[in-house]
Design a protein around this motif. Structure first.
Motif, PDB file in Angstrom:
ATOM      1  N   LEU A 131      -0.527  -7.991   6.699  1.00  0.00           N
ATOM      2  CA  LEU A 131      -0.760  -6.776   5.922  1.00  0.00           C
ATOM      3  C   LEU A 131      -0.465  -5.539   6.751  1.00  0.00           C
ATOM      4  O   LEU A 131       0.176  -4.584   6.266  1.00  0.00           O
TER       5      LEU A 131
ATOM      6  N   SER B  56       3.421  -5.286   7.342  1.00  0.00           N
ATOM      7  CA  SER B  56       4.139  -4.928   6.115  1.00  0.00           C
ATOM      8  C   SER B  56       3.851  -3.486   5.708  1.00  0.00           C
ATOM      9  O   SER B  56       4.732  -2.795   5.171  1.00  0.00           O
ATOM     10  N   THR B  57       2.629  -3.008   5.970  1.00  0.00           N
ATOM     11  CA  THR B  57       2.304  -1.616   5.658  1.00  0.00           C
ATOM     12  C   THR B  57       3.124  -0.665   6.521  1.00  0.00           C
ATOM     13  O   THR B  57       3.676   0.339   6.023  1.00  0.00           O
TER      14      THR B  57
ATOM     15  N   SER C 166       6.727  -0.806   5.350  1.00  0.00           N
ATOM     16  CA  SER C 166       6.884  -0.141   4.055  1.00  0.00           C
ATOM     17  C   SER C 166       6.890   1.369   4.211  1.00  0.00           C
ATOM     18  O   SER C 166       7.717   2.064   3.608  1.00  0.00           O
ATOM     19  N   CYS C 167       5.976   1.890   5.019  1.00  0.00           N
ATOM     20  CA  CYS C 167       5.943   3.343   5.240  1.00  0.00           C
ATOM     21  C   CYS C 167       7.244   3.826   5.880  1.00  0.00           C
ATOM     22  O   CYS C 167       7.775   4.893   5.519  1.00  0.00           O
TER      23      CYS C 167
ATOM     24  N   LEU D 172       1.294   5.567   1.615  1.00  0.00           N
ATOM     25  CA  LEU D 172       0.013   4.869   1.646  1.00  0.00           C
ATOM     26  C   LEU D 172      -0.673   4.892   0.279  1.00  0.00           C
ATOM     27  O   LEU D 172      -1.280   3.899  -0.144  1.00  0.00           O
TER      28      LEU D 172
ATOM     29  N   LEU E 213       0.954   2.292  -1.861  1.00  0.00           N
ATOM     30  CA  LEU E 213       0.533   0.941  -1.479  1.00  0.00           C
ATOM     31  C   LEU E 213      -0.902   0.664  -1.928  1.00  0.00           C
ATOM     32  O   LEU E 213      -1.215  -0.451  -2.369  1.00  0.00           O
TER      33      LEU E 213
ATOM     34  N   SER F 184       3.844  -5.223  -6.423  1.00  0.00           N
ATOM     35  CA  SER F 184       2.568  -5.736  -5.922  1.00  0.00           C
ATOM     36  C   SER F 184       1.895  -6.618  -6.963  1.00  0.00           C
ATOM     37  O   SER F 184       1.407  -7.711  -6.660  1.00  0.00           O
TER      38      SER F 184
END
Length: 354
Positions: free
Chosen positions: A60, A63-64, A67-68, A83, A86, A147
């Motif tokens: 997590l 991937s965060t 993704s950012c 954020l 997400l 998601s």
């Protein structure tokens, strides 16, 4: 209507779950502490076969961060917006899992619309031009929809594995390997289909395209509406939408609290009704009616054969059409598809429809 119905359904079915939670179950320290299996646990999977908490927490975090970084460099979203997108995707994942678990309908488009509405307000607050605002809006919608879709698919896979006594740990590893392959496969298929049918990316003035992609029209309409300076929707349409949304919520409350469960099958699923609103083509509805009628007759005449073969045949038909579409795209790229060498026999007005 779909949005309000989905949220109301989640609230009604989640309240008992929230009421049953204990302080220990929501304590992050308990997630990493060594646990022991008791007879009261609903999940009797051995602890050594479960997915370690460190696996999904590290995944997590990574991937965060990725993704950012991608959202900032490719779609010009700052860290705060990324954020938020997400977090909304995380929240809407519960809606997708709950809805698909109860109705087998994953409201991907619905949760995307909710995220689009929120980021529509952010775009207007930041005084973005219409084109950047639409890009921000669609990107946030894709994150929420992705998601919800992935959470529902993974939950369904793990549930199937649980029923078949498969090890969740092994399933997690297999899904991770499959995701790596899918990254390259999906990009390749996208390039293939857009090469075979350029109208996917560049719609002609006539609006005709081999692949209708009906949900895209709804996505585009919401993005254009929330990014426009003035909402391009007649007041009567807004009042109708509000009325239908409130009616769907009231019908859901009445269904859960005043109608016996054996009669729930007679109460419409308003997600399905809303889906009919956004699908402009009739052949989807015709195909669903034909399949439902055939299955109903089959179930009444031969219940044992229905239980044994129905899902396998349905999955084969779905897979066959998908593979046929890939083969058709390959023929189009090669310049030997049906539009040049096929026949229009059986098509309405003898206009080629393959």
């Amino acid at each position: 209507m779909m949005l309000l119905y989905s949220f109301a359904d989640v609230v009604i079915t989640t309240l008992p779950i929230l009421a049953s939670l204990t302080k220990e179950s929501i304590n992050p320290r308990a997630w990493f502490a060594r646990q022991s299996l008791t007879e009261e646990d609903e999940d009797q999977t051995p602890l050594e076969d479960r997915i370690p908490t460190s696996w999904w927490t590290i995944g997590l975090f990574l991937s965060t961060v990725m993704s950012c970084a991608i959202l900032a460099t490719q779609f010009h979203m700052n860290v705060g917006e990324a954020l938020l997108a997400l977090i909304l995707g995380f929240i809407f994942s519960f809606i997708g899992v709950q809805s698909s678990g109860h109705t087998d309908v994953n409201p991907v488009s619905t949760v995307a619309k909710a995220s689009q509405l929120i980021f529509g307000g952010i775009g207007k607050g930041a005084h973005l031009a219409q084109s950047p605002a639409q890009v921000l809006n669609l990107t946030a919608g894709v994150i929420a929809a992705g998601s919800a879709a992935q959470a529902s698919d993974m939950t369904g896979d793990l549930k199937t594995g649980y029923l078949l006594r498969a090890k969740p740990r092994n399933q997690f590893i297999a899904q991770l390997c499959g995701s790596v392959v899918a990254v390259f496969l999906t990009v390749g298929l996208f390039i293939l289909f857009t090469t075979a049918s350029p109208c996917i990316l560049h719609l002609p003035a006539s609006g005709e395209c081999t692949y209708g992609a009906p949900s895209i029209a709804a996505w585009a309409a919401v993005a254009a509406a929330v990014a426009a300076p003035n909402l391009p929707i007649p007041p009567s349409s807004g009042y109708t939408a509000i009325g239908l949304g409130l009616f769907s919520v009231v019908s859901l409350v009445v269904k859960h609290y005043w109608i016996p469960k054996k009669y729930w099958i007679y109460v419409p699923n308003w997600n399905a009704v809303g889906l009919g609103f956004v699908v402009p083509q009739v052949y989807y509805s015709i195909a669903m009616v034909f399949g439902t009628t055939f299955n109903s007759i089959w179930h009444r005449s031969n219940p044992a054969g229905y239980d044994m073969y129905m899902f396998a045949i349905a999955a084969g038909l779905l897979a066959g059409e998908g593979l046929g579409g890939v083969f058709q795209a390959l023929l189009a790229v090669a310049g030997v598809d049906g539009s040049k060498f096929g026949t229009s026999i059986g098509c309405p007005g003898f206009d080629f429809c393959g």
